[in-house]
Structure formats: structure tokens, C-alpha cells
Design a protein around this motif. Sequence first.
Motif, PDB file in Angstrom:
ATOM      1  N   SER A   3      14.770   4.556 -35.402  1.00 48.32           N
ATOM      2  CA  SER A   3      16.153   4.969 -35.183  1.00 48.32           C
ATOM      3  C   SER A   3      16.324   6.454 -35.467  1.00 48.32           C
ATOM      4  O   SER A   3      15.737   6.995 -36.407  1.00 48.32           O
ATOM      5  N   TYR A   9      26.287   8.983 -35.013  1.00 50.46           N
ATOM      6  CA  TYR A   9      25.708   7.869 -34.276  1.00 50.46           C
ATOM      7  C   TYR A   9      24.245   7.637 -34.660  1.00 50.46           C
ATOM      8  O   TYR A   9      23.526   8.558 -35.057  1.00 50.46           O
ATOM      9  N   LEU A  35      20.289   2.013 -27.286  1.00 53.06           N
ATOM     10  CA  LEU A  35      21.445   1.529 -28.035  1.00 53.06           C
ATOM     11  C   LEU A  35      22.016   2.665 -28.869  1.00 53.06           C
ATOM     12  O   LEU A  35      21.277   3.361 -29.574  1.00 53.06           O
ATOM     13  N   ARG A  37      24.995   3.362 -31.758  1.00 54.58           N
ATOM     14  CA  ARG A  37      25.958   2.744 -32.664  1.00 54.58           C
ATOM     15  C   ARG A  37      26.600   3.804 -33.544  1.00 54.58           C
ATOM     16  O   ARG A  37      25.919   4.689 -34.065  1.00 54.58           O
ATOM     17  N   ARG A  41      31.706   2.186 -32.190  1.00 51.66           N
ATOM     18  CA  ARG A  41      31.216   1.805 -30.865  1.00 51.66           C
ATOM     19  C   ARG A  41      29.820   1.192 -30.968  1.00 51.66           C
ATOM     20  O   ARG A  41      29.009   1.585 -31.808  1.00 51.66           O
ATOM     21  N   VAL A  42      29.535   0.254 -30.078  1.00 52.01           N
ATOM     22  CA  VAL A  42      28.190  -0.282 -29.861  1.00 52.01           C
ATOM     23  C   VAL A  42      27.946  -0.154 -28.364  1.00 52.01           C
ATOM     24  O   VAL A  42      28.500  -0.916 -27.564  1.00 52.01           O
ATOM     25  N   ARG A  63      18.858  -6.649 -34.465  1.00 53.19           N
ATOM     26  CA  ARG A  63      19.763  -5.715 -35.143  1.00 53.19           C
ATOM     27  C   ARG A  63      21.085  -6.377 -35.509  1.00 53.19           C
ATOM     28  O   ARG A  63      22.064  -5.701 -35.800  1.00 53.19           O
ATOM     29  N   LEU A  65      23.051  -8.173 -33.569  1.00 57.50           N
ATOM     30  CA  LEU A  65      24.070  -8.026 -32.532  1.00 57.50           C
ATOM     31  C   LEU A  65      23.912  -9.086 -31.448  1.00 57.50           C
ATOM     32  O   LEU A  65      22.803  -9.548 -31.164  1.00 57.50           O
ATOM     33  N   ASP A  69      29.152  -8.172 -28.781  1.00 55.72           N
ATOM     34  CA  ASP A  69      29.405  -7.073 -29.714  1.00 55.72           C
ATOM     35  C   ASP A  69      29.357  -5.711 -29.031  1.00 55.72           C
ATOM     36  O   ASP A  69      29.821  -4.709 -29.600  1.00 55.72           O
ATOM     37  N   VAL A  70      28.784  -5.644 -27.832  1.00 54.70           N
ATOM     38  CA  VAL A  70      28.651  -4.375 -27.115  1.00 54.70           C
ATOM     39  C   VAL A  70      30.014  -3.932 -26.604  1.00 54.70           C
ATOM     40  O   VAL A  70      30.705  -4.673 -25.894  1.00 54.70           O
ATOM     41  N   THR A  71      30.427  -2.737 -26.967  1.00 56.63           N
ATOM     42  CA  THR A  71      31.743  -2.222 -26.576  1.00 56.63           C
ATOM     43  C   THR A  71      31.704  -1.395 -25.298  1.00 56.63           C
ATOM     44  O   THR A  71      32.722  -1.277 -24.608  1.00 56.63           O
TER      45      THR A  71
END
Length: 255
Positions: A3, A9, A35, A37, A41-42, A63, A65, A69-71
Motif C-alpha cells: 500500500s 488516501y 483501490l 481509500r 471514499r472507497v 481488505r 470490503l 462498500d465501493v463508493t
Amino acid sequence: MESTKIGGYEIDVLIQGFPGRMVCHGGLGWSTVALIRGEGRVALVDVGSFNMRKGIVEQLAKRGLEPHDVTDVILTHSHYDHSLNWILFRHARIVIGARELAWSLKEPWGEGPVPELYMRELEEWPTLHPVADGQEFIPGIRAHAAPGHTPGSVVYVLEGREGDAIFTGDAAKNRAELLSRQGEATYDAKLSTASIERIWQLWKKRPRSVLVPGHDLPMTQKDGRISYIGKRQAALKVWFGENLETSALIELGPR
């Protein structure tokens, strides 16, 4: 790659894009899915095709999710290997370049890599969010027109203090295109070259910027020299024998 944090973010690569294609069957050459995050926001940058659905869902689950959950789903362009799975994220806002969407809806059916019915459905989708060149549509994330690969291809830049994250899709899909300043499989070669130059300009603004291409590993650069982030992993499992218990693993990598 591990990551990476830029601004407020955190960025992960869920599916690792591969800089090659099958010469016989056309199925190899999967695209990057990233991805993002943070800031409430996701978001996913590109969402791949049918064969990537299981991998995307599994990587999200690792993770903590789920698809709901994805926005935001952020599409760099409308080709099926980058855009088709937007339908998995029905509660998300679907972001795509306004020019790209308009072009994709006029493409002849059955003649190219645009998923015609999915684009037609997207045109009427209640959470569709077309964006224009220069538009900031999430705090710190801005769209930049990068035509050539398709007429309305968009590059997205997540702006940080010391470095940015640049998601190029197929406007510059791999290291070879970036270094040669040439686009392979492009609708307009001159426009692709100009867009790649613009990508370099965006990339050089801050020395710690990360570039995430459409079909390659994430990378950094210093004085025009590119370094990969992470390690490429790709392989094929094949059955050459007479039963399902006997298989061969073919690893894919440079010689």
C-alpha cells in the motif's frame, strides 16, 4: 505492490496488469485494477472484464470490503477489459470521461472492444457521473484528457503534497509505451504520442510521484529513468495430460 499513501488516501493494486497479449487467442493481457481509500471514499480505478470478477471480489475481501462498500468506480476508458465490471458495484458512482462515453455509444456494435450493451445501460444509470478535462470530482483527484488510445481516454491524478499518483489506463499502458513515446493499439498515433508527453509532464511535477499504468506494474521515475514498484507474478495452469490431476504451471516473465 505494498500500500502507498498519498495525501489523505491509501492506494492498493488489486489486480496486477500484464504487459502482453496472447498471440493465438487474445485472452492474455489483463488490466490493472487499483483501490483508493480515504476521505470517506472507497474507489476503484478500472474494474476489468468477466475473468477478473472473482479476483477483484477476493482482493476486496482480503481488505475487509465487499462490492457494496465501493463508493466510486473510476473508468479510464470504455474498452471491455477495463470497464465491464462496473455492474458489480451498483451502489457506486460511475465516473467516466464525458467524451469517452459519447464516443463509445456511437461505436458500431460487434466490431470493436467496447461492451456495447454495458455502455448503453451505463448511459441511463442513476449514479453515472461524466467528467471533463481538468475536473476535480473527488477531493484531490482530477481528470485529465489523454486521447489517442480511444478518443476520450482519461488519465486520473491523485494530488499529494510531495508526490502524486497518476492512473494512466491505456493512454500509456506499459513501460515500453512510456519510454518510446508511442502507443500500441491506438486510434490516433499522433494523439497518443502527445498524450504520453503530457503524462510525462504530470509525472515529473513531483519527484515522489507514482504512475499506475493499465497493463504493467506501478512505477516511479527519476530523470526519465523508470523503476518498477513490486514484483510481477503471472502464470498459466495447463492440462496437457489425460486427467485433471496432472497439470503444468507455465510462469510468464522476461528472459
